[in-house]
Scaffold this motif. Structure first.
Motif, PDB file in Angstrom:
ATOM      1  N   LYS A 128       0.792  -1.230   0.000  1.00 35.08           N
ATOM      2  CA  LYS A 128       0.000   0.000   0.000  1.00 35.08           C
ATOM      3  C   LYS A 128       0.828   1.287   0.000  1.00 35.08           C
ATOM      4  CE  LYS A 128      -1.881   1.295   3.887  1.00 35.08           C
ATOM      5  NZ  LYS A 128      -2.340   1.466   5.257  1.00 35.08           N
ATOM      6  N   THR A 129       2.094   1.207   0.386  1.00 32.82           N
ATOM      7  CA  THR A 129       2.892   2.433   0.363  1.00 32.82           C
ATOM      8  C   THR A 129       3.526   2.633  -1.001  1.00 32.82           C
ATOM      9  OG1 THR A 129       4.850   1.270   1.131  1.00 32.82           O
ATOM     10  CG2 THR A 129       3.468   2.295   2.804  1.00 32.82           C
ATOM     11  N   GLY A 130       3.268   1.747  -1.931  1.00 35.55           N
ATOM     12  CA  GLY A 130       3.765   1.934  -3.302  1.00 35.55           C
ATOM     13  C   GLY A 130       5.139   1.346  -3.534  1.00 35.55           C
ATOM     14  N   CYS A 131       5.703   0.650  -2.546  1.00 37.28           N
ATOM     15  CA  CYS A 131       7.009   0.037  -2.756  1.00 37.28           C
ATOM     16  C   CYS A 131       6.828  -1.290  -3.486  1.00 37.28           C
ATOM     17  CB  CYS A 131       7.705  -0.213  -1.426  1.00 37.28           C
ATOM     18  SG  CYS A 131       7.936   1.294  -0.490  1.00 37.28           S
TER      19      CYS A 131
END
Lengths: 664, 664
Positions: free
Chosen positions: B60-63
């Motif tokens: 969810k943090t885009g990593c």
């Protein structure tokens, strides 16, 4: 008349009661004692036979039941001869019943009954007697007296200590009554923790079952007494013969007793005086007479226990007043808060406001940054070298300010990146930088540190992502992300943090959690300003995280098994859960923390954390307590699981983070 | 191929399994063993490295996270060298992961996997090792193997016994898995009841956690083994070296082992054979060869454990078949029923129908009435004196019939009043009287016996108002009302009844009650045909009621404190609740009852009653168990309260009859 003033204390321990004997003339008893300086009386509930009062009632099968009741006053319950026991009443009218009576409920006003009188249940009752008739009589008496007390809306009743070592039937009767009463507290008087524990378990830890402690001349060990502060102790009954005599012939208490009373006051436990005066302070007593300048007439009207009451008032007033910090936190005492979800939720302005006021914390950070700067840059290089310092989780800027003050203090040159994921805080950060004229030094980055693509690497990484239990607000996971842009020889402030835990007795918190009647709340860790509790064993360290951590096998999962040994003289105890703390090493000898034995003074950003147990665990004297705790990591969340395996096994709490977790 | 036929048994104990070693060729393993006569195999779950299988996923943090997985078959888990432990795999690709593997899930059909294979988890795992790396490896392995077993929809997995005396982390991992799995039973293998108990408590008595018992040559005491029949034992693993050799050289079992296997069959516990054949039965063995007329070719193809399997089949088939009564009641085994409310509710025709079929009960009543008639009326007065007999609670007439038959048998003259409150039953009663031509002898009264205004007094009062616990259907209260119209020297049949109780282990019932997730069901007494349970101590008498009772102080309230001592060789136990029974004295030596040691044979009107405990109570070997039970009476209801006070206190159950009561 309360015991006096003590700054900051508005608790019930200001009020002092007195135990009285049975007396027909309740208004007189009350006025004597209230005029004598006491706030309430603990009085036996009188007993009577009510005559000629009859009522009829049809039961559902249509049969007629008639109760004949007699009115005829009997002696006080305290002095009841076997002849007055219910079973022994004249059998001529088989249906007669004895009812509790105290003259009439009209002799005092409702507010007098409810605010100045605590009922005292007949002390002869023995509900676990092997003698069936005595047992049944005792049941009837207990129920009648408690019903009468309830009718009068008394705030509390004092029940006699169970007679033997068994209390099954006594507990059942009290429990039946507790299930029905909502407006009265039943106070259980006992000198044995074991018996109390059995009684309260049988009554399902009912929140209206409380304790009155008898304070006698000889006191148990400090550890043994300490257990009681986690229990629902409402009153301490101090007998007059517990008092010793001072040089002037006045009653006073030993040093240990004085300290005990101070703790009672601190924990809002009311004092009740009991017994006859044993210090003769007649007008002829020169010292007393001289000291108080009382004339004979006044002396005669003085309450016989007045000098004892005065002494208790003196102890109350000489207590150290609460420090300002404690007074500010009074409203938080034993109030359960759910921990923050700082990653998933953005903090509100009010929350920033509160935390930023914690100057002690920022002073520690400033000291740590100063030391790190001096270590990193020698004095000769100070004017030529610029240190890249990144504040990750900058919030509204307090760590940026502390870092800049450290630079100024040490004469080092700084380039600061302030990384913050909350866009609302970033707005404030921009205006702060402008206001302070930091534009050339501070670069603001509106991003989650775990994803930010940094343009250069940092010498020093400053963060404050700590929760009450250290890692519980996911500092490890956030810093794992941020360490990507720390130089290989860079410094993390904090450099490590460790959580600590200890077993506690805390009836109050257990009952508050139980109130929710669900599993979820028993598997949640709470942030709470602990007050009414007994710390049963020194805290032990749990999980440590060190930063930076370049280990190839690093993992933020943890498992710890702890074994707590209670001091030998504590006796048996009940464990309602575990209090958790942290200590962080910011840099070298600069630390910050809330672990009780090493806590940073006057810091208020963190209350302890509390891990409850679904069923309180009884630990027999001398048995070790074995506790397990896991820190588990999933793709979207981090959570703890915990359990007890000795002396008995509990269920594993919060399996798979089903009840409580922190979102990534 | 099931073990054979045994009349009435349709349980899983017909199926016999065999433990196998790891083998790549699963289809071969399965066909060999199934052709060899076994129904299922207990096989190790193979292990492999999967290669080049990659997947990507955004958190969810885009990593970006990428997992690389290798495919490359390794040796069997059972033979794994430390070199193949997850932590020791080639670190060149740090992200590689080992996945469980057994050739492929396609080698067997889904139904073969699910009906013929039980997975066996690698035995080297040690989740409570002090060695962190071994511990973490073990966790990974356990999870992978169980995930693989779940993927294959195996019905069960066999977990290795915990290695030491501690099992906290092992239990947590299994518990995490149990919370998620719905389609698999995890079978726990242990030889120590204590360790099992700790494990299951940590896993919250999860209903999918079961036990496999190892049966070795030497057996513990009968009492120690007895405990296990209240536990969720699913399988018994019998090792080939447990078998002894009969005169002909064939494997057989000792008498004690034979009896144990019979009990396993009776309790639907499956047998699994394990180990290598240790009885050499070559074709050259003359006795065997002659007996079985096998030719050499057949002998060669026989499954190596076939003679063991045949012996187990022989034991299965020679079991006493279930008596008809037991077969009729199969569907009621361990099925919880709420007790009847015979006073508040009117019984249905179906219920009368069932109870009237219990001929044994009515024969006992007829015997009792006969004896009472002969005692009451001498032979010389038989023709001149008419005895007034009242059947209170006549229902549809079976006791009227039994009474009339007693009169005929003894040559006494009878006048019968049949009192019944259920107007529907009264309809049937009228037609019965007409049909049988009893009009001159029997008077039908449609009324509640507690209110009926009788025209004359009775010589004999006949009633059957008994519940499984004697007084629990309010026989005492009803007969109190009926005794008004009994002559002072009249006879009540029954003349007294006593309840009995004993502590039991019964995981099955505990879990069924727990399923409701509320307090109410834990505070209800159930009527239940007890089957899978361990009776931990002989039953003790509880409450006795005697009729008629003209005592002026009579009360139907009762209180009993019981102390149970478990036999010394039982070991520690867990108590899930108490099984209750009754015994009634109808008249003199004619009794009727279900207390196990004195039960009336072939009577089926009453199943035992079961009083559950909210939390099972652990009783350490040698500790006494103290139980309290109260019979409480209110204006509209009667109820029981119960609790345990030793070795630990339970809450008082059903305070004020809040959960369970019988209406008056």
């Amino acid at each position: 008349m309360p015991l006096g003033d003590n700054l900051g204390d508005k608790s019930d321990s200001r009020y002092c009661g007195v135990e009285t004997e049975f007396n027909d003339d309740m208004p007189h008893v009350l006025s004597c004692n209230v005029n004598g300086g006491f706030d309430f009386v603990v009085a036996p509930l009188g007993f009577s036979k009510l005559k000629m009062f009859a009522f009829t009632k049809f039961d559902k099968t249509g049969c007629l039941l008639i109760h004949y009741l007699d009115v005829e006053k009997l002696q006080a319950a305290e002095h009841m001869e076997p002849g007055y026991r219910p079973s022994l009443i004249d059998k001529a009218s088989r249906d007669s019943t004895v009812l509790p009576f105290a003259g009439s409920d009209l002799v005092l006003s409702p507010s007098q009954w409810s605010s100045h009188v605590v009922g005292k249940i007949s002390s002869w009752i023995d509900l676990d007697s092997e003698d069936d008739i005595l047992r049944v009589d005792s049941e009837i008496t207990l129920k009648q007296e408690l019903a009468w007390a309830s009718h009068l809306s008394l705030q509390a009743c004092l029940l006699p200590t169970p007679k033997g070592t068994s209390c099954g039937n006594y507990a059942r009767c009290v429990n039946q009554i507790l299930q029905n009463l909502n407006n009265m507290q039943a106070v259980e008087l006992t000198d044995s923790w074991e018996l109390w524990n059995s009684f309260r378990v049988l009554c399902e830890h009912h929140s209206q079952l409380s304790i009155a402690l008898d304070v006698l001349s000889s006191l148990p060990s400090a550890n043994s007494i300490g257990r009681w502060f986690g229990e629902p102790v409402k009153a301490a009954i101090v007998h007059t013969d517990t008092f010793i005599t001072n040089a002037r012939g006045y009653p006073c208490l030993s040093k240990r007793h004085q300290n005990l009373l101070s703790r009672f006051f601190y924990y809002s436990i009311q004092i009740v005086l009991s017994g006859k005066p044993v210090h003769k302070l007649s007008g002829g007593n020169s010292a007393a007479g001289a000291d108080h300048s009382d004339n004979y007439a006044q002396q005669a009207q003085r309450h016989p226990l007045r000098s004892y009451l005065d002494y208790v008032g003196y102890l109350y007033q000489k207590m150290e007043p609460l420090p300002e910090q404690e007074r500010f936190e009074l409203g938080y005492r034993d109030f359960l808060q759910s921990p923050l979800q700082p990653l998933m939720d953005n903090l509100e302005a009010q929350t920033y406001e509160t935390f930023e006021k914690d100057s002690v914390k920022y002073i520690q950070y400033q000291r740590a940054v100063s030391k790190a700067l001096v270590d990193r840059i020698s004095d000769e290089n100070a004017s030529t070298t610029t240190v890249v310092l990144m504040v990750v989780g900058a919030g509204r800027g307090p760590l940026v300010r502390a870092s800049l003050q450290a630079a100024e203090e040490t004469g080092r040159k700084l380039k600061v990146y302030a990384v913050e994921k909350n866009p609302n805080a970033v707005v404030t950060l921009h205006s702060l930088v402008k206001l302070e004229g930091w534009e050339n030094v501070v670069t603001i980055i509106s991003s989650d540190m775990r994803c930010w693509d940094a343009p250069e690497k940092a010498d020093i990484l400053v963060s404050e992502l700590l929760g009450s239990f250290g890692d519980n607000e996911l500092s490890p996971e956030c810093l794992d992300g941020a360490e990507r842009f720390l130089k290989p020889d860079g410094i993390s402030i904090p450099s490590s943090y460790t959580s600590f835990i200890q077993p506690v007795t805390t009836s109050k918190l257990y009952n508050d959690v139980k109130l929710h009647k669900d599993l979820l709340h028993f598997e949640t860790a709470y942030v709470v300003k602990l007050h009414r509790l007994a710390r049963l064993s020194p805290s032990q360290s749990v999980f440590t995280f060190t930063h930076p951590n370049y280990s190839p096998n690093r993992s933020n999962q943890r498992y710890k098994k702890l074994r707590f040994e209670m001091p030998n003289d504590t006796g048996s105890t009940i464990v309602h859960g575990f209090a958790g703390y942290f200590d962080a090493i910011l840099y070298k000898d600069v630390h910050l923390g809330i672990e009780p034995s090493t806590a940073t003074p006057n810091m208020f950003s963190w209350f302890p954390i509390f891990f409850p147990l679904r069923s309180p665990v009884y630990v027999k004297a001398g048995s070790p307590l074995e506790f397990h705790i896991w820190r588990c990591c999933g793709n979207t969340k981090v959570w703890y699981e915990w359990c007890v395996t000795s002396p008995t096994s509990s269920p594993i709490h919060n399996s798979n983070g089903r009840s409580y977790w922190v979102g990534l």
